[in-house]
Design a protein around this motif. Structure first.
Motif, PDB file in Angstrom:
ATOM      1  N   PHE A   8       0.838  -1.194   0.000  1.00  0.00           N
ATOM      2  CA  PHE A   8       0.000   0.000   0.000  1.00  0.00           C
ATOM      3  C   PHE A   8       0.870   1.241   0.000  1.00  0.00           C
ATOM      4  O   PHE A   8       2.024   1.203   0.433  1.00  0.00           O
ATOM      5  CB  PHE A   8      -0.922   0.015   1.213  1.00  0.00           C
ATOM      6  CG  PHE A   8      -2.042  -0.984   1.120  1.00  0.00           C
ATOM      7  CD1 PHE A   8      -3.092  -0.788   0.236  1.00  0.00           C
ATOM      8  CD2 PHE A   8      -2.046  -2.124   1.914  1.00  0.00           C
ATOM      9  CE1 PHE A   8      -4.130  -1.702   0.139  1.00  0.00           C
ATOM     10  CE2 PHE A   8      -3.080  -3.054   1.832  1.00  0.00           C
ATOM     11  CZ  PHE A   8      -4.121  -2.838   0.935  1.00  0.00           C
ATOM     12  N   THR A  12       3.208  -0.182   3.588  1.00  0.00           N
ATOM     13  CA  THR A  12       2.776  -1.439   4.212  1.00  0.00           C
ATOM     14  C   THR A  12       2.748  -2.557   3.172  1.00  0.00           C
ATOM     15  O   THR A  12       2.087  -2.441   2.142  1.00  0.00           O
ATOM     16  CB  THR A  12       1.352  -1.317   4.795  1.00  0.00           C
ATOM     17  OG1 THR A  12       1.304  -0.180   5.634  1.00  0.00           O
ATOM     18  CG2 THR A  12       0.973  -2.569   5.563  1.00  0.00           C
ATOM     19  N   ALA A  14       1.196  -5.699   2.677  1.00  0.00           N
ATOM     20  CA  ALA A  14       0.098  -6.459   3.281  1.00  0.00           C
ATOM     21  C   ALA A  14       0.183  -7.941   2.923  1.00  0.00           C
ATOM     22  O   ALA A  14      -0.200  -8.799   3.711  1.00  0.00           O
ATOM     23  CB  ALA A  14      -1.243  -5.886   2.841  1.00  0.00           C
ATOM     24  N   PRO A  33      -4.408 -13.961  12.264  1.00  0.00           N
ATOM     25  CA  PRO A  33      -4.691 -12.842  13.160  1.00  0.00           C
ATOM     26  C   PRO A  33      -5.001 -11.553  12.394  1.00  0.00           C
ATOM     27  O   PRO A  33      -4.717 -11.465  11.200  1.00  0.00           O
ATOM     28  CB  PRO A  33      -3.383 -12.690  13.948  1.00  0.00           C
ATOM     29  CG  PRO A  33      -2.339 -13.239  13.049  1.00  0.00           C
ATOM     30  CD  PRO A  33      -2.987 -14.344  12.265  1.00  0.00           C
ATOM     31  N   SER A  34      -5.572 -10.596  13.089  1.00  0.00           N
ATOM     32  CA  SER A  34      -5.873  -9.293  12.487  1.00  0.00           C
ATOM     33  C   SER A  34      -4.620  -8.699  11.868  1.00  0.00           C
ATOM     34  O   SER A  34      -3.544  -8.766  12.460  1.00  0.00           O
ATOM     35  CB  SER A  34      -6.373  -8.325  13.560  1.00  0.00           C
ATOM     36  OG  SER A  34      -7.745  -8.473  13.703  1.00  0.00           O
ATOM     37  N   GLY A  35      -4.760  -8.163  10.690  1.00  0.00           N
ATOM     38  CA  GLY A  35      -3.643  -7.467  10.061  1.00  0.00           C
ATOM     39  C   GLY A  35      -2.745  -8.353   9.217  1.00  0.00           C
ATOM     40  O   GLY A  35      -1.785  -7.870   8.616  1.00  0.00           O
ATOM     41  N   GLY A  37      -3.487  -9.791   6.469  1.00  0.00           N
ATOM     42  CA  GLY A  37      -3.700  -9.610   5.027  1.00  0.00           C
ATOM     43  C   GLY A  37      -4.884 -10.380   4.455  1.00  0.00           C
ATOM     44  O   GLY A  37      -5.035 -10.463   3.234  1.00  0.00           O
ATOM     45  N   LYS A  38      -5.747 -10.897   5.305  1.00  0.00           N
ATOM     46  CA  LYS A  38      -6.880 -11.695   4.822  1.00  0.00           C
ATOM     47  C   LYS A  38      -7.825 -10.865   3.949  1.00  0.00           C
ATOM     48  O   LYS A  38      -8.191 -11.278   2.854  1.00  0.00           O
ATOM     49  CB  LYS A  38      -7.679 -12.287   6.009  1.00  0.00           C
ATOM     50  CG  LYS A  38      -6.839 -13.093   6.981  1.00  0.00           C
ATOM     51  CD  LYS A  38      -7.677 -13.687   8.099  1.00  0.00           C
ATOM     52  CE  LYS A  38      -8.299 -12.670   9.066  1.00  0.00           C
ATOM     53  NZ  LYS A  38      -7.307 -11.863   9.821  1.00  0.00           N
ATOM     54  N   SER A  39      -8.210  -9.690   4.463  1.00  0.00           N
ATOM     55  CA  SER A  39      -9.125  -8.840   3.688  1.00  0.00           C
ATOM     56  C   SER A  39      -8.476  -8.386   2.396  1.00  0.00           C
ATOM     57  O   SER A  39      -9.140  -8.280   1.361  1.00  0.00           O
ATOM     58  CB  SER A  39      -9.535  -7.614   4.493  1.00  0.00           C
ATOM     59  OG  SER A  39     -10.248  -8.005   5.632  1.00  0.00           O
ATOM     60  N   THR A  40      -7.186  -8.098   2.467  1.00  0.00           N
ATOM     61  CA  THR A  40      -6.469  -7.691   1.262  1.00  0.00           C
ATOM     62  C   THR A  40      -6.524  -8.805   0.223  1.00  0.00           C
ATOM     63  O   THR A  40      -6.791  -8.558  -0.957  1.00  0.00           O
ATOM     64  CB  THR A  40      -5.005  -7.346   1.611  1.00  0.00           C
ATOM     65  OG1 THR A  40      -5.003  -6.270   2.552  1.00  0.00           O
ATOM     66  CG2 THR A  40      -4.220  -6.948   0.380  1.00  0.00           C
ATOM     67  N   ARG A  43      -9.960  -8.852  -1.280  1.00  0.00           N
ATOM     68  CA  ARG A  43     -10.203  -7.729  -2.190  1.00  0.00           C
ATOM     69  C   ARG A  43      -9.490  -7.935  -3.522  1.00  0.00           C
ATOM     70  O   ARG A  43      -9.995  -7.540  -4.570  1.00  0.00           O
ATOM     71  CB  ARG A  43      -9.742  -6.413  -1.553  1.00  0.00           C
ATOM     72  CG  ARG A  43     -10.773  -5.888  -0.586  1.00  0.00           C
ATOM     73  CD  ARG A  43     -10.375  -4.570   0.040  1.00  0.00           C
ATOM     74  NE  ARG A  43     -10.998  -4.496   1.343  1.00  0.00           N
ATOM     75  CZ  ARG A  43     -10.359  -4.346   2.473  1.00  0.00           C
ATOM     76  NH1 ARG A  43      -9.051  -4.181   2.489  1.00  0.00           N
ATOM     77  NH2 ARG A  43     -11.010  -4.332   3.617  1.00  0.00           N
TER      78      ARG A  43
HETATM   79  P1  ADP Z   1      -6.727  -8.653   7.936  1.00  0.00           P
HETATM   80  O1  ADP Z   1      -7.903  -8.714   7.037  1.00  0.00           O
HETATM   81  O2  ADP Z   1      -6.018  -9.964   8.050  1.00  0.00           O
HETATM   82  O3  ADP Z   1      -7.031  -8.050   9.262  1.00  0.00           O
HETATM   83  P2  ADP Z   1      -5.828  -6.590   6.123  1.00  0.00           P
HETATM   84  O4  ADP Z   1      -5.760  -7.238   4.800  1.00  0.00           O
HETATM   85  O5  ADP Z   1      -7.022  -5.741   6.430  1.00  0.00           O
HETATM   86  O6  ADP Z   1      -5.639  -7.709   7.246  1.00  0.00           O
HETATM   87  O7  ADP Z   1      -4.554  -5.690   6.347  1.00  0.00           O
HETATM   88  C1  ADP Z   1      -3.221  -6.157   6.144  1.00  0.00           C
HETATM   89  C2  ADP Z   1      -2.247  -5.027   6.399  1.00  0.00           C
HETATM   90  O8  ADP Z   1      -2.377  -4.047   5.376  1.00  0.00           O
HETATM   91  C3  ADP Z   1      -2.461  -4.311   7.711  1.00  0.00           C
HETATM   92  O9  ADP Z   1      -1.212  -3.908   8.188  1.00  0.00           O
HETATM   93  C4  ADP Z   1      -3.315  -3.119   7.315  1.00  0.00           C
HETATM   94  O10 ADP Z   1      -3.151  -2.050   8.212  1.00  0.00           O
HETATM   95  C5  ADP Z   1      -2.761  -2.799   5.936  1.00  0.00           C
HETATM   96  N1  ADP Z   1      -3.765  -2.197   5.047  1.00  0.00           N
HETATM   97  C6  ADP Z   1      -4.940  -2.748   4.668  1.00  0.00           C
HETATM   98  N2  ADP Z   1      -5.607  -1.962   3.822  1.00  0.00           N
HETATM   99  C7  ADP Z   1      -4.832  -0.859   3.672  1.00  0.00           C
HETATM  100  C8  ADP Z   1      -4.964   0.334   2.904  1.00  0.00           C
HETATM  101  N3  ADP Z   1      -6.018   0.569   2.129  1.00  0.00           N
HETATM  102  N4  ADP Z   1      -3.943   1.228   2.964  1.00  0.00           N
HETATM  103  C9  ADP Z   1      -2.866   0.994   3.720  1.00  0.00           C
HETATM  104  N5  ADP Z   1      -2.670  -0.108   4.458  1.00  0.00           N
HETATM  105  C10 ADP Z   1      -3.639  -1.031   4.436  1.00  0.00           C
END
Ligand code: ADP
Ligand code: ADP
Length: 213
Positions: A8, A12, A14, A33-35, A37-40, A43
């Motif tokens: 990002f 970061t 991810a 765990p949170s953070g 990269g699962k949501s990433t 997406r």
């Molecule tokens: P999870 O879903 O496992 O909690 P995320 O995929 O949301 O993890 O995030 C992975 C990492 O990328 C985290 O450090 C988060 O802060 C960062 N991150 C996620 N989305 C963004 C974004 N749009 N811009 C910058 N950093 C991001």
């Protein structure tokens, strides 16, 4: 996806070197765990953003995708059946054409009696079931679920987990389910992909035997 990185703005990283193969009909969990990269990862799969490196390949052409978010994101001014109709409406199909599909899927999630109700009349768990119904109503090849039960109380979550396990047989679609709950991943999925806390490397893959025969 093969050798995928996602960085990002601001630096970061991810996901780093993520490899994942999903087969037709799989119900897989991305667990970590949170953070991590699962949501990433979701997406990227949904095509909402592009990898910094690597690629996502689709066999047989890009799939139609149904998505379930942590928040049910229902339109408050529309009834349950109108909410479930949304993906068809976006495809230009008339309500009359698909009314039977909508009612079948509402029956599957146990909400056939609530077709004319408004979201505000429903509990959190019921709203989530509407959201699941909406994601599956067009029979997409792939359904993505991003911690769908995380915002619910524990009892409702437990019940929805049981409902989803039953529903799994009827969904007839491939599902990628994101969760940080070990219990949920073991309970629901055939395969668990464990993501490490450090930049999204997939560290382990486990295959789970179905909890019920
Ligand atoms: P999870 O879903 O496992 O909690 P995320 O995929 O949301 O993890 O995030 C992975 C990492 O990328 C985290 O450090 C988060 O802060 C960062 N991150 C996620 N989305 C963004 C974004 N749009 N811009 C910058 N950093 C991001
Ligand atoms: P989740 O726990 O469901 O992964 P998050 O709270 O990590 O959700 O992220 C919520 C939203 O904020 C996402 O759209 C994500 O892309 C964005 N986000 C997460 N971390 C960052 C960050 N460090 N900078 C900018 N946006 C972020």
């Amino acid at each position: 996806m093969a050798a995928v990185d996602k960085a990002f703005a601001g630096g970061t990283l991810a996901l780093q070197d993520m490899n994942l193969t999903v087969n037709e009909g799989d119900f897989i969990s991305l667990l970590g765990p949170s953070g991590c990269g699962k949501s990433t990862a979701l997406r990227l799969i949904a095509g909402l953003m592009h990898p910094t490196r690597g690629q996502i390949r689709w066999e047989g052409g890009e799939a139609e995708i149904g998505v379930v978010f942590q928040e049910p994101t229902l339109m408050p001014w529309a009834t349950v059946e109108q909410n479930v109709y949304l993906p068809f409406r976006l495809k230009g199909q008339s309500f009359v054409q698909v009314r039977d599909d909508i009612h079948l899927v509402l029956k599957l999630v146990g909400l056939e009696k609530f077709a004319k109700a408004y979201p505000r009349e429903l509990s959190g768990g019921m709203k989530m079931r509407v959201s699941i119904a909406r994601a599956m109503v067009t029979r997409p090849r792939l359904i993505l679920m991003d911690e769908p039960f995380a915002a619910l109380d524990e009892i409702t979550r437990h019940k929805l987990n049981k409902d989803l396990l039953e529903l799994k047989e009827k969904i007839a679609s491939t599902v990628i389910f994101v969760t940080h709950s070990v219990f949920e991943s073991v309970f629901l999925s055939d395969r668990i992909v464990v993501m490490a806390a450090r930049p999204g490397r997939v560290s382990t893959e486990l295959t789970v035997d179905a909890p019920y025969p």
